[in-house]
Design a protein around this motif. Structure first.
Motif, PDB file in Angstrom:
ATOM      1  N   PHE A  29       0.830  -1.208   0.000  1.00 19.07           N
ATOM      2  CA  PHE A  29       0.000   0.000   0.000  1.00 19.07           C
ATOM      3  C   PHE A  29       0.867   1.262   0.000  1.00 19.07           C
ATOM      4  O   PHE A  29       0.668   2.176  -0.810  1.00 19.07           O
ATOM      5  N   TYR A  30       1.860   1.302   0.886  1.00 19.83           N
ATOM      6  CA  TYR A  30       2.708   2.492   0.974  1.00 19.83           C
ATOM      7  C   TYR A  30       3.641   2.615  -0.223  1.00 19.83           C
ATOM      8  O   TYR A  30       3.976   3.729  -0.646  1.00 19.83           O
ATOM      9  N   ALA A  31       4.057   1.491  -0.790  1.00 14.21           N
ATOM     10  CA  ALA A  31       4.877   1.535  -2.004  1.00 14.21           C
ATOM     11  C   ALA A  31       4.069   2.104  -3.166  1.00 14.21           C
ATOM     12  O   ALA A  31       4.570   2.907  -3.956  1.00 14.21           O
ATOM     13  N   ALA A  32       2.803   1.690  -3.273  1.00 15.95           N
ATOM     14  CA  ALA A  32       1.933   2.195  -4.332  1.00 15.95           C
ATOM     15  C   ALA A  32       1.689   3.694  -4.170  1.00 15.95           C
ATOM     16  O   ALA A  32       1.661   4.441  -5.158  1.00 15.95           O
ATOM     17  N   LEU A  33       1.523   4.143  -2.926  1.00 14.78           N
ATOM     18  CA  LEU A  33       1.373   5.570  -2.672  1.00 14.78           C
ATOM     19  C   LEU A  33       2.614   6.340  -3.127  1.00 14.78           C
ATOM     20  O   LEU A  33       2.517   7.425  -3.699  1.00 14.78           O
ATOM     21  N   ASN A  58     -10.461  -0.394  -4.125  1.00 13.61           N
ATOM     22  CA  ASN A  58      -9.483  -1.322  -3.572  1.00 13.61           C
ATOM     23  C   ASN A  58      -8.640  -0.655  -2.480  1.00 13.61           C
ATOM     24  O   ASN A  58      -7.604  -1.171  -2.118  1.00 13.61           O
ATOM     25  N   ASP A  59      -9.065   0.488  -1.926  1.00 14.53           N
ATOM     26  CA  ASP A  59      -8.335   1.105  -0.813  1.00 14.53           C
ATOM     27  C   ASP A  59      -8.504   0.261   0.435  1.00 14.53           C
ATOM     28  O   ASP A  59      -9.593  -0.199   0.731  1.00 14.53           O
ATOM     29  N   PHE A  60      -7.414   0.059   1.185  1.00 16.60           N
ATOM     30  CA  PHE A  60      -7.564  -0.744   2.384  1.00 16.60           C
ATOM     31  C   PHE A  60      -6.871  -0.149   3.579  1.00 16.60           C
ATOM     32  O   PHE A  60      -6.821  -0.750   4.645  1.00 16.60           O
ATOM     33  N   GLU A  61      -6.271   0.988   3.484  1.00 16.07           N
ATOM     34  CA  GLU A  61      -5.643   1.625   4.638  1.00 16.07           C
ATOM     35  C   GLU A  61      -6.447   2.857   5.016  1.00 16.07           C
ATOM     36  O   GLU A  61      -6.974   3.544   4.158  1.00 16.07           O
TER      37      GLU A  61
END
Length: 209
Positions: free
Chosen positions: A34-38, A206-209
């Motif tokens: 998630f953070y890598a994609a951000l 697909n957001d999960f955070e």
């Protein structure tokens, strides 16, 4: 003697590796991804991701590890969708720490599953840059399995790179795994060869955070 063509050799090696991966097991560190994609500004299409990772090889199982906020209804909708589309979820409630930060680390669960299942797959694909997983990767390698690591280079530990058989920089494949503008997922369950079915209109985030 004619010097070998490095580019040809690299292509031949890549083709050889893809054709000799055997049965695959995928282990995705959800928070790390998630953070890598951000960081690279990409919204990931999880059907495209799974298709890219398997690349036609037989899939034993795909695990997705993530901390869960019991009050986040949007996250629960995303996790429900993941369960119906080829992902095996391993979750843990997020803990609120005294300093205000939140923690939902699943490194132990990832390591245990990788080692426990090592006799049942030929290639493990670890989507994470967390150096705490290097020991598990090394242990799996000693048991005869190949390990591919997928992560953002700036967020991937050198210790993990040193024990991986292959490394894929997330930034280099973002066009293959990002959501199309206005596009998304269909809602048919996918497994094995069906992972390559067409991707159609989406109705869920697909957001999960």
């Amino acid at each position: 003697m004619v010097a070998p063509n490095d580019s040809v050799n690299a292509a031949e090696i890549a083709d050889f590796n893809r054709s000799n991966r055997g049965r695959i097991a995928v282990f995705i560190d959800g928070s790390n991804l998630f953070y890598a994609a951000l960081e690279i500004g990409v919204e990931i299409d999880y059907l495209k991701l799974l298709c890219y990772l398997t690349d036609g090889s037989p899939l034993l199982r795909c695990f997705f590890y993530t901390g869960v906020d019991p009050t986040n209804e949007k996250q629960h909708g995303f996790l429900y969708w993941m369960r119906r589309h080829g992902y095996r979820l391993i979750t843990k409630d997020i803990i609120q720490l005294p300093d205000g930060s939140r923690k939902g680390n699943l490194d132990v669960e990832i390591a245990v599953d990788m080692v426990t299942l090592a006799d049942y797959y030929d290639t493990a694909i670890l989507v994470s840059g967390d150096g705490d997983l290097a020991y598990a990767v090394n242990a799996v390698s000693y048991r005869g399995a190949r390990v591919e690591v997928v992560g953002l280079r700036s967020m991937t530990s050198e210790s993990l790179l040193n024990v991986a058989d292959r490394y894929i920089d997330l930034d280099s494949i973002k066009e293959d795994i990002q959501k199309s503008s206005g596009g998304g997922y269909n809602h048919r369950s996918l497994s094995g060869a069906k992972l390559t079915e067409a991707i159609k209109d989406e109705t869920k985030s697909n957001d999960f955070e």
